[in-house]
Design a protein around this motif. Structure first.
Motif, PDB file in Angstrom:
ATOM      1  N   GLY A 196       0.814  -1.213   0.000  1.00 49.40           N
ATOM      2  CA  GLY A 196       0.000   0.000   0.000  1.00 49.40           C
ATOM      3  C   GLY A 196       0.846   1.261   0.000  1.00 49.40           C
ATOM      4  O   GLY A 196       0.321   2.374   0.042  1.00 49.40           O
ATOM      5  N   SER A 197       2.163   1.107  -0.057  1.00 44.75           N
ATOM      6  CA  SER A 197       3.084   2.243  -0.029  1.00 44.75           C
ATOM      7  C   SER A 197       3.291   2.802  -1.430  1.00 44.75           C
ATOM      8  O   SER A 197       3.404   2.060  -2.394  1.00 44.75           O
ATOM      9  N   LYS A 198       3.345   4.116  -1.531  1.00 46.84           N
ATOM     10  CA  LYS A 198       3.607   4.781  -2.804  1.00 46.84           C
ATOM     11  C   LYS A 198       5.051   5.291  -2.884  1.00 46.84           C
ATOM     12  O   LYS A 198       5.405   6.035  -3.796  1.00 46.84           O
ATOM     13  N   ASP A 199       5.867   4.907  -1.911  1.00 47.98           N
ATOM     14  CA  ASP A 199       7.269   5.345  -1.922  1.00 47.98           C
ATOM     15  C   ASP A 199       7.983   4.808  -3.158  1.00 47.98           C
ATOM     16  O   ASP A 199       7.675   3.719  -3.650  1.00 47.98           O
ATOM     17  N   ASN A 200       8.954   5.563  -3.634  1.00 48.25           N
ATOM     18  CA  ASN A 200       9.717   5.164  -4.810  1.00 48.25           C
ATOM     19  C   ASN A 200      11.197   5.010  -4.472  1.00 48.25           C
ATOM     20  O   ASN A 200      11.748   5.786  -3.699  1.00 48.25           O
ATOM     21  N   TRP A 201      11.806   3.997  -5.073  1.00 50.32           N
ATOM     22  CA  TRP A 201      13.249   3.808  -4.957  1.00 50.32           C
ATOM     23  C   TRP A 201      13.829   3.717  -6.355  1.00 50.32           C
ATOM     24  O   TRP A 201      13.169   3.241  -7.276  1.00 50.32           O
ATOM     25  N   ASP A 202      15.072   4.143  -6.500  1.00 48.92           N
ATOM     26  CA  ASP A 202      15.676   4.136  -7.828  1.00 48.92           C
ATOM     27  C   ASP A 202      16.724   3.048  -8.008  1.00 48.92           C
ATOM     28  O   ASP A 202      17.429   3.011  -9.010  1.00 48.92           O
ATOM     29  N   LYS A 203      16.824   2.144  -7.034  1.00 46.67           N
ATOM     30  CA  LYS A 203      17.779   1.047  -7.138  1.00 46.67           C
ATOM     31  C   LYS A 203      17.059  -0.292  -7.044  1.00 46.67           C
ATOM     32  O   LYS A 203      16.313  -0.552  -6.107  1.00 46.67           O
ATOM     33  N   GLU A 204      17.327  -1.137  -8.054  1.00 49.19           N
ATOM     34  CA  GLU A 204      16.650  -2.434  -8.127  1.00 49.19           C
ATOM     35  C   GLU A 204      16.929  -3.301  -6.912  1.00 49.19           C
ATOM     36  O   GLU A 204      16.019  -3.946  -6.374  1.00 49.19           O
TER      37      GLU A 204
END
Length: 203
Positions: free
Chosen positions: A50-58
């Motif tokens: 349910g989180s909309k957080d984004n990360w840029d590392k796979e």
């Protein structure tokens, strides 16, 4: 091959109340031909948490997804997978906790099915027979009525040109219903099918 109803069946199972109640979390992810792994991981992660957080590392996102699935009974659908590498990338995120979690993969490519087969059961959807195709077309166009005598031959020809693909038959029925009693219209649709499906098989 597309049009056999793989996604339709998977979606019906996925949405069924009896199935939903058996799992702690679910996620449905469409794998395009040119997929972006970060976007796929983010999509699954957001459905699971349910989180909309984004990360840029796979690697960070993969690790977070895996940790969030540990101890949970999950159902993940990876729909329309085109590349074996997509399975290799994503399957590492799905822990096997022995709690009867499930990952369902739909694909139109034998090579992908054979690759995934090492990890899960493989099921093939059969094509409809010409008789089954003709009956489905009749049901979708005329409901409970039989084909009119003047449309018997052309209706069978149209059904056969659908190559046993139920979704194609349903789509064609919707088109035919505009002028369902005109044999010339049925022939026009049949000829268009020959051109379209032959072109698709070449590609």
């Amino acid at each position: 091959m597309g049009g056999q109803g793989k996604t339709t069946i998977a979606r019906k199972v996925y949405d069924k109340d009896m199935i939903v109640s058996r799992f702690d979390v679910q996620a449905w992810c469409i794998i395009s031909q040119s997929y972006n792994l970060i976007e796929l991981l983010q999509d699954i992660f957001s459905q699971v948490t349910g989180s909309k957080d984004n990360w840029d590392k796979e690697d960070i996102l993969s690790d977070k997804l895996r940790k969030n699935l540990i101890g949970k009974r999950y159902l993940i659908v990876l729909d329309d997978m085109w590349d074996c590498m997509a399975w290799d990338d994503l399957s590492l995120c799905f822990p096997d906790g022995g709690n009867r979690s499930r990952v369902v993969v739909t694909t139109r490519l034998d090579k992908v099915g054979e690759h995934v087969k090492c990890f899960t059961d493989l099921n093939f959807l059969p094509f409809l027979t010409p008789d089954e195709s003709c009956k489905l077309l009749q049901k979708k166009v005329f409901q409970k009525e039989d084909y009119p005598p003047e449309l018997q031959d052309v209706s069978l020809a149209v059904a056969e040109k659908c190559k046993g693909l139920p979704l194609v038959i349903i789509l064609v029925a919707g088109i035919i219903k505009r002028n369902k009693m005109e044999a010339s219209w049925w022939h026009e649709v049949k000829d268009a099918l020959v051109e379209y499906l032959d072109h698709e098989s070449v590609e």
